[in-house]
Design an enzyme around this catalytic site. Structure first.
Site, short mmCIF file in Angstrom:
data_model
loop_
_atom_site.label_atom_id
_atom_site.label_comp_id
_atom_site.label_asym_id
_atom_site.label_seq_id
_atom_site.Cartn_x
_atom_site.Cartn_y
_atom_site.Cartn_z
N CYS A 2 0.83 -1.18 0.00
CA CYS A 2 0.00 0.00 0.00
C CYS A 2 0.88 1.25 0.00
CB CYS A 2 -0.95 0.05 1.18
SG CYS A 2 -1.97 -1.41 1.39
N TRP A 74 -3.64 -2.43 -1.20
CA TRP A 74 -3.42 -3.85 -1.50
C TRP A 74 -4.32 -4.63 -0.56
CZ3 TRP A 74 -0.86 -8.12 1.01
CH2 TRP A 74 -0.57 -9.19 0.15
N LYS A 500 11.73 -16.53 -8.19
CA LYS A 500 11.63 -15.49 -9.21
C LYS A 500 10.64 -15.88 -10.30
CE LYS A 500 13.75 -12.32 -7.59
NZ LYS A 500 13.14 -12.85 -6.40
N GLU A 503 7.05 -15.86 -8.92
CA GLU A 503 6.60 -14.52 -8.57
C GLU A 503 6.05 -13.75 -9.77
OE1 GLU A 503 9.07 -12.55 -4.92
OE2 GLU A 503 10.20 -12.92 -6.75
#
Length: 622
Positions: A2, A74, A500, A503
């Site tokens: 956020c 978020w 990675k 994600e």
């Protein structure tokens, strides 16, 4: 996680806040909104999705006013929607609140308010704060009174202070009241909040880039502190209402550091930044071989001589850097070293104590679980060394010593150059700990330094594999599962490479020690499974190659990371050759092509590389 922005001053606030929110997009969000005091009332503009949606709302319905708040949300409580977007107001619309964090007892408060007749428009925990502030304001004003002018500021401050006394949890909060134009009241506990001091104007942000275009003078609020912002300046208080003094610091970041420099994505730029990140983090820290840590972060060499053990704590990518650091410390320093995810460390009966050194690693320095673990370690009497990329962050303020990684702002949510900075910092600490404890002679130390200074060049060589990696990515971008395997110091790199990929491409990926294949994961292997094998030159090279043959024999599509001139890998789908690197330092180099693989696969799949779904840059709640 956020983004918070705020402004009090003579200029129209909305354009400033929108620019500030854009600077905070890297934190991750699913909705955004603004609130401003306009002619004695609060007006809001909110939108689900990206800031472009909010910008469209502002185009059709402009927002005036010079005292305003902005927020990117978020989702933690309630789905992404306009009604759940911040700012939230009380039922009268006179109080507006933005908030990062989690109010743990919000349901208890909400039930009480609903029983008293309150109506809520959102599913969020934040809305209870607006109701609470309004409730306290009503109690503070005598019946029939209508406070004006200078009375409104202390009334708002006291109402916010009392409201925060009712809540439990983590928060960075900012509040407007329609009857107090020209005033923002802010407070924080366990979530970052920073004040920017301008000329005749003040700013608020959850991170420095929110206002860096306008001022470099900043004040970092500590836990349990409040601030009253006006265009003439800022007053600071503790939660007991006592006024306190705080000194601003000068921010040295350059805004251009946060630009893409012509790259398609921030992540790609940051991968290419890594040779410089490594160099900058090492610069001035390798020689002399004694006294560097004391000079750089204040840690006395005697502390390293006398430690019983090292406990490393971190989350996510930083946790993987610690796993590499564990191998380094035990191999080169000869001290027992444990690594634990911060979220687990804080809930077990830890034996860490005054004879132990805790190394806490965090890119942002605001990771909630890591901060809580540091607090626990300090309560047990341990000393804490922070490895962090963010000057003035909560971790650096909580730690006894801090070794900064000099990577500059990292705007891609998936960490790349911060990981290299963390590994480099841990290598520097390893060097000086080994020298300080007598585990390395001076000659051995100089040989280690000779290798360290070559690492940026090796990283540059690894980046040159980009076109080959892109070709591999094109071949496998449509796969839905990946397996990464490695051994010894490169087992953590298998974990990081898998992280990675998952994600940013949303492909299911796992990292395993190569020696664990026969203990379960080999059941997953078939002709549709890509397996990435880290088989660079090492003392476990032959064992790793045996694992490679095992997966190849079961039909896997094998991608090999290998050393130039070492090993034959017939029958593999691709072989990516890296320059010869000493095994102990190979993780810093081996991760580079695997970062590039994740990047290209995600880009080919049309994913939002810099802002992957459901993720945030700084995880400031548990």
């Amino acid at each position: 996680m956020c983004g918070i922005v705020g402004y009090v001053g003579p200029k129209p606030a909305a354009p400033l806040l929108m620019e500030g929110l854009k600077r905070l997009e890297y934190r991750g969000y699913d909705s955004a909104g603004l609130a401003s005091i306009v002619d004695g009332t609060i007006e809001r503009r909110r939108a689900q999705g990206k800031l472009t949606n909010l910008a469209a709302v502002l185009t059709s319905r402009p927002l005036a006013g010079g005292t305003a708040l902005g927020h990117t949300r978020w989702a933690t409580h309630g789905k992404p929607s306009e009604s759940n977007s911040h700012p939230h107001t009380d039922p009268t619309g006179a109080v507006a609140v933005i908030h990062n964090g989690i109010i743990e007892n919000y349901l208890e408060i909400k039930d009480r308010l609903v029983a008293a007749g309150a109506k809520f428009e959102s599913e969020t925990d934040t809305e209870v704060l607006a109701h609470l502030v309004a409730e306290k304001l009503a109690l503070l004003q005598p019946p029939g009174s209508a406070p004006k002018g200078e009375l409104n500021e202390p009334l708002l401050f006291e109402a916010v202070r009392r409201a925060l006394g009712d809540v439990r949890g983590a928060y960075a909060v900012a509040v407007l009241w329609a009857k107090a134009p020209g005033v923002i009241v802010a407070a924080k506990t366990a979530s970052p909040l920073i004040i920017g001091l301008g000329e005749g104007e003040t700013f608020l942000g959850s991170d420095v880039p929110a206002f860096l275009a306008y001022t470099r003078k900043a004040v970092f609020l500590e836990d349990g502190e409040m601030a009253v912002l006006k265009k003439t300046g800022v007053s600071f208080f503790n939660l007991a209402g006592k006024k306190i003094e705080k000194k601003p610091i000068n921010i040295t970041w350059d805004r251009t550091m946060a630009e893409k420099s012509g790259y398609r994505h921030f992540m790609l730029k940051e991968i290419h930044d890594q040779p410089m990140s490594c160099e900058d983090t090492m610069r001035g820290r390798l020689f002399p071989l004694k006294g560097v840590l004391e000079r750089d972060c204040g840690m006395n060499a005697d502390r390293l001589k006398n430690i019983r053990s090292v406990q490393m704590i971190a989350c996510g990518t930083a946790y993987h850097s610690c796993l590499v650091g564990q191998y380094w410390f035990e191999t080169l320093v000869g001290v027992p070293t444990r690594v634990e995810t911060a979220s687990e460390f804080r809930y077990r009966e830890t034996t860490v104590g005054p004879e132990d050194l805790v190394i806490a690693v965090s890119q942002s320095g605001e990771t909630a679980d890591t901060l809580a673990a540091v607090k626990l370690a300090k309560e047990k009497g341990a000393k804490v060394l922070a490895v962090c990329n963010t000057v003035g962050s909560a971790l650096t303020r909580a730690a006894d010593w801090t070794l900064y990684t000099h990577c500059g702002p990292e705007l891609g949510v998936a960490s790349t150059k911060a990981f290299i900075g963390q590994l480099t910092s841990l290598a520097v600490i390893t060097l000086h700990a080994a020298i300080g404890r007598g585990a390395m002679t001076e000659a051995q130390g100089r040989a280690f330094v000779d290798d360290l200074v070559k690492v940026p060049g090796w990283i540059r060589a690894a980046i040159k594999l980009d076109k080959q990696v892109l070709a591999v990515a094109k071949k496998f971008a449509k796969k839905e599962h990946f397996l990464f395997i490695g051994r010894y110091v490169n087992y953590p790199i298998a974990l990081e490479a898998a992280l990675k990929l998952k994600e940013i491409s949303y492909i299911h990926a796992e990292g395993y020690p190569a020696g664990e294949l026969k203990h379960g994961p080999i059941a997953l292997i078939d002709e549709d499974m890509p397996v990435v094998v880290i088989a660079t030159q090492s003392r476990v090279f032959e064992k790793t190659r045996s694992s490679l043959e095992e997966v190849k024999a079961r039909g896997a599509q094998v991608i090999v990371l290998a050393t130039e001139g070492v090993g034959e890998f017939s029958g593999c789908e691709a072989v990516l050759r890296l320059p010869p690197v000493p095994e102990i330092l190979s993780p810093i180099v081996n991760i580079i092509p695997l970062q590039l693989l994740a990047y290209h696969v995600a880009d080919l799949r049309g994913c939002d590389v810099d802002q992957p779904r459901n993720l945030a840059k700084s995880v400031t709640v548990e």
